[in-house]
Write a protein that holds these residues in place. Structure first.
Motif, PDB file in Angstrom:
ATOM      1  N   THR A 140     -39.828 -56.906  79.011  1.00  0.00           N
ATOM      2  CA  THR A 140     -40.018 -58.039  79.914  1.00  0.00           C
ATOM      3  C   THR A 140     -41.494 -58.224  80.191  1.00  0.00           C
ATOM      4  O   THR A 140     -42.237 -57.256  80.341  1.00  0.00           O
ATOM      5  CB  THR A 140     -39.270 -57.812  81.245  1.00  0.00           C
ATOM      6  N   LEU A 152     -43.539 -67.602  72.043  1.00  0.00           N
ATOM      7  CA  LEU A 152     -42.860 -66.378  71.620  1.00  0.00           C
ATOM      8  C   LEU A 152     -42.523 -66.553  70.144  1.00  0.00           C
ATOM      9  O   LEU A 152     -41.803 -67.485  69.770  1.00  0.00           O
ATOM     10  CB  LEU A 152     -41.593 -66.168  72.451  1.00  0.00           C
ATOM     11  N   VAL A 162     -32.964 -63.553  74.117  1.00  0.00           N
ATOM     12  CA  VAL A 162     -34.236 -64.044  74.642  1.00  0.00           C
ATOM     13  C   VAL A 162     -33.984 -64.926  75.871  1.00  0.00           C
ATOM     14  O   VAL A 162     -33.245 -65.909  75.800  1.00  0.00           O
ATOM     15  CB  VAL A 162     -35.004 -64.855  73.585  1.00  0.00           C
ATOM     16  N   ILE A 164     -36.031 -66.951  79.057  1.00  0.00           N
ATOM     17  CA  ILE A 164     -37.303 -67.436  79.603  1.00  0.00           C
ATOM     18  C   ILE A 164     -37.009 -68.149  80.912  1.00  0.00           C
ATOM     19  O   ILE A 164     -36.216 -69.088  80.962  1.00  0.00           O
ATOM     20  CB  ILE A 164     -38.003 -68.398  78.623  1.00  0.00           C
ATOM     21  N   ALA A 183     -39.596 -71.346  70.081  1.00  0.00           N
ATOM     22  CA  ALA A 183     -40.089 -70.941  71.408  1.00  0.00           C
ATOM     23  C   ALA A 183     -41.611 -71.006  71.481  1.00  0.00           C
ATOM     24  O   ALA A 183     -42.268 -70.148  72.048  1.00  0.00           O
ATOM     25  CB  ALA A 183     -39.601 -69.539  71.742  1.00  0.00           C
ATOM     26  N   ASN A 186     -44.733 -73.353  75.195  1.00  0.00           N
ATOM     27  CA  ASN A 186     -44.064 -73.499  76.490  1.00  0.00           C
ATOM     28  C   ASN A 186     -45.115 -73.500  77.590  1.00  0.00           C
ATOM     29  O   ASN A 186     -46.280 -73.188  77.358  1.00  0.00           O
ATOM     30  CB  ASN A 186     -43.071 -72.356  76.696  1.00  0.00           C
ATOM     31  N   VAL A 196     -40.458 -63.639  80.611  1.00  0.00           N
ATOM     32  CA  VAL A 196     -39.875 -63.607  79.274  1.00  0.00           C
ATOM     33  C   VAL A 196     -39.249 -62.234  79.060  1.00  0.00           C
ATOM     34  O   VAL A 196     -39.895 -61.214  79.309  1.00  0.00           O
ATOM     35  CB  VAL A 196     -40.939 -63.866  78.187  1.00  0.00           C
ATOM     36  N   LEU A 205     -45.938 -62.348  71.686  1.00  0.00           N
ATOM     37  CA  LEU A 205     -46.142 -63.254  72.826  1.00  0.00           C
ATOM     38  C   LEU A 205     -47.597 -63.669  72.850  1.00  0.00           C
ATOM     39  O   LEU A 205     -48.492 -62.830  72.913  1.00  0.00           O
ATOM     40  CB  LEU A 205     -45.771 -62.545  74.145  1.00  0.00           C
TER      41      LEU A 205
END
Length: 210
Positions: A140, A152, A162, A164, A183, A186, A196, A205
């Motif tokens: 996380t 991601l 997953v 978010i 993803a 964002n 996340v 990430l």
């Protein structure tokens, strides 16, 4: 001293921002022309490694490992392996993202190598932070709204479960694969902290600075 900072050969423009990731107690490895970036950052490396194809081998008392030009590992990868060998639990790579997409991609996968070795890894450039979340690491990650965008990305296999939260495009129990990268780009909701999380697999990430 449990953090190692590896300074690669890509020119660093935003030195003021990058300096925030370096502490006086850090062990610093300069890779070849990363010696120049160290000077611009105002830091002295503890170790210099490289084949010295982009910088003259310095005449210095600093520990130096000279590598052959023809080799399997890049200078940066060698430095990462050296950091693991010396027992560092955290590695920050600077000067690792630039115009050469081949070197950039290879450096991104250094994060995967570090994760498999149980070492926390982070890449920081003039525009973003990159880390891997998931298996063998943190599952996380929280993202504050100081970042303009975040993505991601599945580097291999399958990323499952997953979720978010507190983002423009929320997701719950999603699946991301290398050929379905949905993803990306964002945004954290204003005044919120996005979260996340991943249940299975691992992903890159990318947090982009405003």
């Amino acid at each position: 001293m449990n953090k190692c900072v590896i300074v690669g050969g890509v020119k660093i423009n935003n030195t003021a921002q990058i300096k925030e990731y370096i502490d006086e107690s850090d062990f610093v490895i300069a890779c070849d022309s990363g010696i120049t970036s160290c000077k611009e950052l105002g830091i002295t490396p503890n170790l210099i490694v490289g084949d010295f194809d982009s910088h003259v081998k310095p005449d210095t008392e600093i520990e130096t490992i000279t590598l052959p030009t023809a080799k399997d590992d890049t200078d940066t990868m060698f430095a990462a392996k050296e950091a693991v060998k010396r027992g560092f639990g955290e590695v920050v790579l600077l000067g690792a993202v630039g115009d050469r997409i081949d070197h950039t991609l290879a450096n991104v996968y250094i994060l995967s190598y570090l994760q498999n070795e149980g070492v926390k890894g982070l890449i920081v450039d003039d525009f973003s932070e990159m880390l891997i979340i998931g298996e063998n690491g943190q599952n996380t990650c929280k993202i504050s709204d100081i970042y303009g965008y975040f993505s991601l990305i599945c580097l291999e296999g399958k990323v499952e479960g997953v979720t978010i939260k507190n983002a423009k495009f929320p997701l719950e129990n999603g699946i991301i694969t290398p050929n379905h990268q949905y993803a990306t780009s964002n945004e954290v909701l204003p005044g919120e902290v996005a979260e996340v999380s991943i249940e299975n697999g691992s992903a890159l990430l990318v947090k982009v600075f405003k």
